[in-house]
Design an enzyme around this catalytic site. Structure first.
Site, PDB file in Angstrom:
ATOM      1  CB  CYS A 139      85.051  46.073 -69.376  1.00 11.21           C
ATOM      2  SG  CYS A 139      84.972  44.392 -70.022  1.00 11.21           S
ATOM      3  CD  GLU A 175      82.117  43.810 -72.380  1.00  8.03           C
ATOM      4  OE1 GLU A 175      82.091  44.676 -71.467  1.00  8.03           O
ATOM      5  OE2 GLU A 175      83.143  43.436 -72.941  1.00  8.03           O
ATOM      6  CB  SER A 216      86.680  36.225 -68.593  1.00  6.89           C
ATOM      7  OG  SER A 216      86.457  37.591 -68.317  1.00  6.89           O
ATOM      8  NE  ARG A 239      83.364  38.510 -75.273  1.00  5.38           N
ATOM      9  CZ  ARG A 239      83.593  39.198 -74.155  1.00  5.38           C
ATOM     10  NH1 ARG A 239      84.076  38.584 -73.084  1.00  5.38           N
ATOM     11  NH2 ARG A 239      83.349  40.488 -74.097  1.00  5.38           N
ATOM     12  CD  GLU A 275      80.321  39.733 -76.993  1.00  3.58           C
ATOM     13  OE1 GLU A 275      80.329  40.081 -78.178  1.00  3.58           O
ATOM     14  OE2 GLU A 275      81.200  40.082 -76.161  1.00  3.58           O
ATOM     15  CG  ASN A 324      90.304  45.968 -73.426  1.00  9.38           C
ATOM     16  OD1 ASN A 324      89.715  45.778 -74.473  1.00  9.38           O
ATOM     17  ND2 ASN A 324      89.700  45.928 -72.256  1.00  9.38           N
TER      18      ASN A 324
END
Length: 503
Positions: free
Chosen positions: A307, A273, A464, A182, A481, A174
């Site tokens: 997510c 994650e 984010s 990351r 992360e 996605n």
């Protein structure tokens, strides 16, 4: 093979190269020990355009033997890479950041073609992805330790940080570029070598990223990329081999549980994650304009295929009708179409299974009494499109209340008091992110503390950020992360006891 290149400006207004040209220029082989190589037996896998359902190209389909070759290269490169000066690692990441920004248009188009998101969103992801490299280029030179004396004075305690060792990185489809950077960013900064396995639906972005890393000066063997349809066959032997010392995985909770069990025998360090089921709380005193703006971001970013996507909307009964009406108006004004088409706001879902899942969840909710005030029916024709959908009067037992929708569907329920809202929000096995909208600071802090999530957006639908620690609790994952703690996941502590001659 060479990476995608462009002589154009990276401005969003510039026209990208043709889709055919960008796909043709993208690497399509495995990247092992610094070289582009075919998979064993010449096996390939198809990469499809979700807007049409047609094949874009074929890329190498790795076997377990190919996976072993990738890990062997990472193991062989680990010692020399760990000894590389932090500044040298930092400058590689900085050069890679600059190359990504320079090639924003081509990378965005490549991502749109293989994943479906509109070009405007793809450009945003390219910028977001690049920022992880810039952030961790700065963290690479700030790895520290310390020295102290024991209370009895008999020893000096020298604490140092060392790379954990060869890493297995597994990324989802996605956010194919950002999830790569990351993970790669902190691993490079810490001095770890890597085997990256991207999702088979979106391998082109990861392969293009590997080419950019090589151009930026990353030595052979530090990053190895295996694209495969046989994830279990490739990954499990590597995790059980004893040579992988760290697994970083982004994906479903179901797959995460399997990987954790495979890591147990050799005690592989893990970052997970996993899935989300984000609650979105709108209180009676909320600014509805802010709440609807936040909902559009939290729900419609990436067509809801995130997510962090808001899954369950809990709205105070006194403002529920107004919120639902405004949200339906905003979502209804979005244009659905191919991501490469000018004016598209909502692209296709990733594949037929993703579209069918969204449709089935909506149908189940409607059978239980929900009203579709917008959308609710998959269109006919090519591609995997599903329209923006707003449901009201959703029954708490509907399947979408306990299932990650991963589509543009907003399910609205009502509540009457704060405690009821918090209980409903926390009534899930997941705990990645939650959102709350209120103009009352005390309530914002109080509810934010009570929500059982690793992240909370307060009057915002976007959490984010490369500078913030991303991750969840409960069955949404382990570790973090990004942020200052992101590099910690790739470092071990070592302490040396040195007698002082006293005590």
């Amino acid at each position: 093979m060479t990476t995608t290149t462009s002589t154009q400006s990276s401005g969003a207004a510039d026209a990208p190269r043709s889709g055919i040209g960008v796909v043709d220029a993208a690497p399509k082989q495995l990247f092992l020990d610094g070289r582009w190589q075919d998979a064993a037996g010449g096996r390939t896998l198809p990469v499809d355009d979700p807007a049409t359902g047609r094949e874009l190209c074929q890329v190498a389909d790795a076997s377990p033997e190919d996976g072993r070759r990738a890990l062997d290269a990472a193991v062989a490169a680990q010692e020399s890479w760990a000894a590389t000066a932090p500044r040298a690692r930092s400058e590689i990441l900085r050069r890679a950041y600059e190359l990504i920004i320079e090639r924003k248009e081509d990378l965005a188009l490549l991502m749109t073609l293989e994943m479906g998101k509109p070009l405007a969103e793809a450009r945003g992801e390219v910028g977001y992805a690049a920022e992880f490299f810039r952030w961790f280029s700065e963290e690479a030179v700030r790895i520290d330790g310390g020295m102290s004396r024991t209370p009895d004075g008999a020893n000096r305690v020298l604490v140092m940080r060392q790379p954990v060792g060869p890493c297995m990185l597994i990324t989802p489809w996605n956010f194919p570029l950002a999830m790569g950077t990351r993970k790669i960013g902190p691993a490079v900064a810490a001095g770890c070598t890597m085997v990256l396995k991207p999702a088979p639906q979106t391998p082109l972005s990861s392969l293009a990223l590997a080419a950019i890393m090589t151009e930026a000066g990353l030595p052979p063997g530090v990053l190895n990329v295996v694209t495969t349809t046989d994830a279990a066959g490739v990954v499990e032997p590597l995790l059980r081999s004893g040579d992988v010392r760290k697994l970083s995985f982004t994906g479903s909770t179901q797959v995460g549980r399997i990987l954790l069990s495979q890591c147990a025998d050799t005690v592989v360090r893990t970052s997970m994650e996993l899935g989300g089921n984000a609650p979105f709380l709108v209180f009676a005193d909320a600014d509805l304009d802010k709440a609807v703006d936040g909902a559009m971001i939290a729900k419609m970013r990436n067509m809801g295929e995130a997510c962090t996507a808001a899954n369950r909307f809990f709205v105070h009964r006194s403002v529920a009708d107004a919120f639902a009406t405004r949200l339906a108006e905003r979502m209804g004004a979005l244009t659905v179409g191919p991501g490469t088409q000018d004016g598209t706001d909502v692209g296709p879902l990733i594949d037929a299974a993703g579209r069918d899942k969204a449709a089935d969840l909506v149908q189940d909710a409607v059978r239980r009494g929900a009203k579709a005030v917008l959308g609710g029916e998959a269109p006919d024709g090519a591609g995997y499109f599903y329209p923006p959908t707003v449901l009201t009067d959703v029954h708490p037992d509907s399947a979408l209340m306990s299932t990650e929708i991963f589509g543009p569907v907003a399910a609205i329920l009502t509540f009457d008091d704060e405690d009821e809202a918090v209980r409903a929000a926390n009534d899930t096995e997941w705990g990645l992110v939650g959102y709350l909208f209120t103009e009352n600071l005390d309530r914002a802090l109080r509810v934010g503390e009570k929500l059982e999530t690793g992240m909370v957006g307060v009057n915002t639908g976007l959490v984010s950020n490369p500078a913030a620690p991303f991750g969840g609790i409960k069955q949404s994952g382990l570790g973090r992360e990004g942020g200052r703690v992101g590099i910690e996941e790739f470092l071990e502590y070592k302490y040396l006891a040195i007698p002082t001659g006293q005590g």
